[in-house]
Design an enzyme around this catalytic site. Sequence first.
Site, PDB file in Angstrom:
ATOM      1  N   VAL A  86       0.844  -1.201   0.000  1.00  0.00           N
ATOM      2  CA  VAL A  86       0.000   0.000   0.000  1.00  0.00           C
ATOM      3  C   VAL A  86       0.874   1.243   0.000  1.00  0.00           C
ATOM      4  O   VAL A  86       1.698   1.438   0.907  1.00  0.00           O
ATOM      5  CB  VAL A  86      -0.949   0.004   1.213  1.00  0.00           C
ATOM      6  CG1 VAL A  86      -1.796   1.278   1.216  1.00  0.00           C
ATOM      7  CG2 VAL A  86      -1.847  -1.231   1.190  1.00  0.00           C
ATOM      8  N   VAL A  88       1.059   5.595  -1.784  1.00  0.00           N
ATOM      9  CA  VAL A  88       0.575   6.664  -2.658  1.00  0.00           C
ATOM     10  C   VAL A  88       1.687   7.691  -2.820  1.00  0.00           C
ATOM     11  O   VAL A  88       2.329   8.079  -1.837  1.00  0.00           O
ATOM     12  CB  VAL A  88      -0.688   7.354  -2.081  1.00  0.00           C
ATOM     13  CG1 VAL A  88      -1.168   8.461  -3.019  1.00  0.00           C
ATOM     14  CG2 VAL A  88      -1.799   6.347  -1.839  1.00  0.00           C
ATOM     15  N   ARG A  94      -4.197  13.294  -0.480  1.00  0.00           N
ATOM     16  CA  ARG A  94      -5.332  14.155  -0.144  1.00  0.00           C
ATOM     17  C   ARG A  94      -6.272  14.366  -1.330  1.00  0.00           C
ATOM     18  O   ARG A  94      -6.854  15.423  -1.509  1.00  0.00           O
ATOM     19  CB  ARG A  94      -4.847  15.503   0.416  1.00  0.00           C
ATOM     20  CG  ARG A  94      -4.316  15.374   1.841  1.00  0.00           C
ATOM     21  CD  ARG A  94      -3.729  16.648   2.357  1.00  0.00           C
ATOM     22  NE  ARG A  94      -2.442  16.908   1.731  1.00  0.00           N
ATOM     23  CZ  ARG A  94      -1.294  16.363   2.119  1.00  0.00           C
ATOM     24  NH1 ARG A  94      -1.291  15.503   3.101  1.00  0.00           N
ATOM     25  NH2 ARG A  94      -0.168  16.656   1.513  1.00  0.00           N
ATOM     26  N   ARG A  95      -6.393  13.324  -2.147  1.00  0.00           N
ATOM     27  CA  ARG A  95      -7.334  13.344  -3.269  1.00  0.00           C
ATOM     28  C   ARG A  95      -8.270  12.142  -3.221  1.00  0.00           C
ATOM     29  O   ARG A  95      -8.950  11.838  -4.199  1.00  0.00           O
ATOM     30  CB  ARG A  95      -6.561  13.366  -4.600  1.00  0.00           C
ATOM     31  CG  ARG A  95      -5.741  14.641  -4.801  1.00  0.00           C
ATOM     32  CD  ARG A  95      -4.794  14.543  -5.989  1.00  0.00           C
ATOM     33  NE  ARG A  95      -5.491  14.365  -7.247  1.00  0.00           N
ATOM     34  CZ  ARG A  95      -4.881  14.329  -8.440  1.00  0.00           C
ATOM     35  NH1 ARG A  95      -3.556  14.471  -8.501  1.00  0.00           N
ATOM     36  NH2 ARG A  95      -5.560  14.155  -9.543  1.00  0.00           N
ATOM     37  N   GLY A  96      -8.286  11.441  -2.094  1.00  0.00           N
ATOM     38  CA  GLY A  96      -9.156  10.285  -1.950  1.00  0.00           C
ATOM     39  C   GLY A  96      -8.634   9.022  -2.600  1.00  0.00           C
ATOM     40  O   GLY A  96      -9.361   8.023  -2.698  1.00  0.00           O
ATOM     41  N   VAL A  97      -7.368   9.033  -3.054  1.00  0.00           N
ATOM     42  CA  VAL A  97      -6.816   7.881  -3.764  1.00  0.00           C
ATOM     43  C   VAL A  97      -6.699   6.676  -2.841  1.00  0.00           C
ATOM     44  O   VAL A  97      -7.131   5.559  -3.189  1.00  0.00           O
ATOM     45  CB  VAL A  97      -5.448   8.235  -4.381  1.00  0.00           C
ATOM     46  CG1 VAL A  97      -4.798   6.998  -4.991  1.00  0.00           C
ATOM     47  CG2 VAL A  97      -5.605   9.323  -5.435  1.00  0.00           C
ATOM     48  N   LEU A  98      -6.118   6.871  -1.655  1.00  0.00           N
ATOM     49  CA  LEU A  98      -5.942   5.760  -0.726  1.00  0.00           C
ATOM     50  C   LEU A  98      -7.297   5.199  -0.288  1.00  0.00           C
ATOM     51  O   LEU A  98      -7.504   3.986  -0.275  1.00  0.00           O
ATOM     52  CB  LEU A  98      -5.136   6.211   0.490  1.00  0.00           C
ATOM     53  CG  LEU A  98      -4.899   5.142   1.571  1.00  0.00           C
ATOM     54  CD1 LEU A  98      -4.126   3.963   1.008  1.00  0.00           C
ATOM     55  CD2 LEU A  98      -4.185   5.741   2.774  1.00  0.00           C
ATOM     56  N   SER A 122       3.247  -0.032   8.007  1.00  0.00           N
ATOM     57  CA  SER A 122       4.465   0.778   8.084  1.00  0.00           C
ATOM     58  C   SER A 122       4.191   2.075   8.844  1.00  0.00           C
ATOM     59  O   SER A 122       5.066   2.610   9.515  1.00  0.00           O
ATOM     60  CB  SER A 122       4.989   1.081   6.678  1.00  0.00           C
ATOM     61  OG  SER A 122       3.983   1.671   5.894  1.00  0.00           O
ATOM     62  N   TYR A 127      -4.501   2.948   9.359  1.00  0.00           N
ATOM     63  CA  TYR A 127      -5.441   1.902   8.965  1.00  0.00           C
ATOM     64  C   TYR A 127      -6.667   1.742   9.846  1.00  0.00           C
ATOM     65  O   TYR A 127      -7.608   1.041   9.474  1.00  0.00           O
ATOM     66  CB  TYR A 127      -4.691   0.574   8.835  1.00  0.00           C
ATOM     67  CG  TYR A 127      -3.689   0.633   7.706  1.00  0.00           C
ATOM     68  CD1 TYR A 127      -4.113   0.507   6.394  1.00  0.00           C
ATOM     69  CD2 TYR A 127      -2.341   0.881   7.942  1.00  0.00           C
ATOM     70  CE1 TYR A 127      -3.223   0.599   5.342  1.00  0.00           C
ATOM     71  CE2 TYR A 127      -1.436   0.975   6.897  1.00  0.00           C
ATOM     72  CZ  TYR A 127      -1.884   0.841   5.604  1.00  0.00           C
ATOM     73  OH  TYR A 127      -0.991   0.948   4.554  1.00  0.00           O
ATOM     74  N   PHE A 415       4.577  -9.595   5.595  1.00  0.00           N
ATOM     75  CA  PHE A 415       4.186  -9.686   4.198  1.00  0.00           C
ATOM     76  C   PHE A 415       3.777  -8.328   3.663  1.00  0.00           C
ATOM     77  O   PHE A 415       3.609  -7.388   4.404  1.00  0.00           O
ATOM     78  CB  PHE A 415       3.035 -10.690   4.014  1.00  0.00           C
ATOM     79  CG  PHE A 415       1.900 -10.518   4.976  1.00  0.00           C
ATOM     80  CD1 PHE A 415       0.879  -9.602   4.716  1.00  0.00           C
ATOM     81  CD2 PHE A 415       1.832 -11.255   6.157  1.00  0.00           C
ATOM     82  CE1 PHE A 415      -0.183  -9.443   5.607  1.00  0.00           C
ATOM     83  CE2 PHE A 415       0.775 -11.105   7.037  1.00  0.00           C
ATOM     84  CZ  PHE A 415      -0.234 -10.208   6.760  1.00  0.00           C
TER      85      PHE A 415
END
Length: 415
Positions: A86, A88, A94-98, A122, A127, A415
Amino acid sequence: MTGHTNELVTRSVSEAELDTFFRAVFGAFGADATDDELAMERITAEPERTIAVFDDDEIVATAGAFTFAMTAPGGSSVATAGVTFVGVRPTHRRRGVLAGMMARQLHDVHDRGEPIAALWASEAAIYGRFGYGLASQLLRVEVDRVDAAMRKDVADESGVRVRLVSPATVADDIERIDKELTSQRAGSFLRDKRWIEMLVQDPQSRRQGRSSLQCFLAEEAGRATGYALYRTKGGNVHPYGLPDGEVAVGSQAALTPPANTALTRSLLSLDLMRRVKWWNLPVDATLPHLLRDPRHVRTTLLDALHIRLVEVPAALAARRYLAPVDVVLEVSDALCPWNVGRWHLVGGPDGATCERTDAPGQLTTPVESLGAAYLGGTSLSTLAATGRVGGDAKTVDAVATAFGSLAPPWCPTVF
């Protein structure tokens, strides 16, 4: 299926795009991917579960998952998505991608019929908003072997033979040992041959100035019963010119107490080494109890697995419970609407059922708190004390007892 976020396109990557994908992953973590690291990642990659966000032809965000069978409390196994990769780019935050990627992934996990998702974080603060709760911890340990001494009343290791072997030559023994241990510890998963191959690989990029990968193999009556994988780093930088080398133990596992004792003694007996470091041990590790003075075991407690219940009834029915439990849970979940509502959980040491109900809720909990408690490593009573679980104290404590685990959960593999 292809989704859109403004001009961005989210989709699975092809086999041919894996190297580009992994370069983007390494870049998000501030590193460059070498050729041997790319080859390593391809061993366990599952392209159909590996998604990327594209800005034109550039990968600007990544996420992926592995297909696991994770051990739940009581020794049963549960189908699990091992979330990974995971990241970005700073240019696209701050564009809603995650949020878009994580929601898409949860829906995919649900469609595959996997009741839980698990990850190593990380950055642990990220999360919780996606429903992942802190479910297990680990110990990072350092022992100054110059002063450390083994107790005399530990398991008799006279019947154990320890050999120094090439890791790749004993991959089958390692796989068998891991298979026998997996069902004994919640949070572990059965490593197939791909993961064992990853474990014994020895690319230059993994060494970080240390030696090639070494292996102690413990044998009893001609049968391998334990192993320790480690690297060494020599040095004579001590102020008085004394040996100041270091042993970094990547993995240690044993089927019997004598094998565990013999492996630990071997690691603490390496010449010219001053420090021995274990980077990932369970919180109930035997090491402090093998030494004459437990204060020589200097420990750091860190978070490990974060668990997310993707399908609440299936997840709760898949595990066993230390004590009888009969409770109605009122669950909130911002990302998986199928989890929202009241669930009647009835279970015990032999199994469980969990079904939707109209009965009044006795405990109120966000899905994050259920994930934290799932493996038995985080108590529902502790979460209730923080205000993250609601209900009368007697009910909370009874359910918390049932959700416990005989041994603290632990996952030996990142992992």
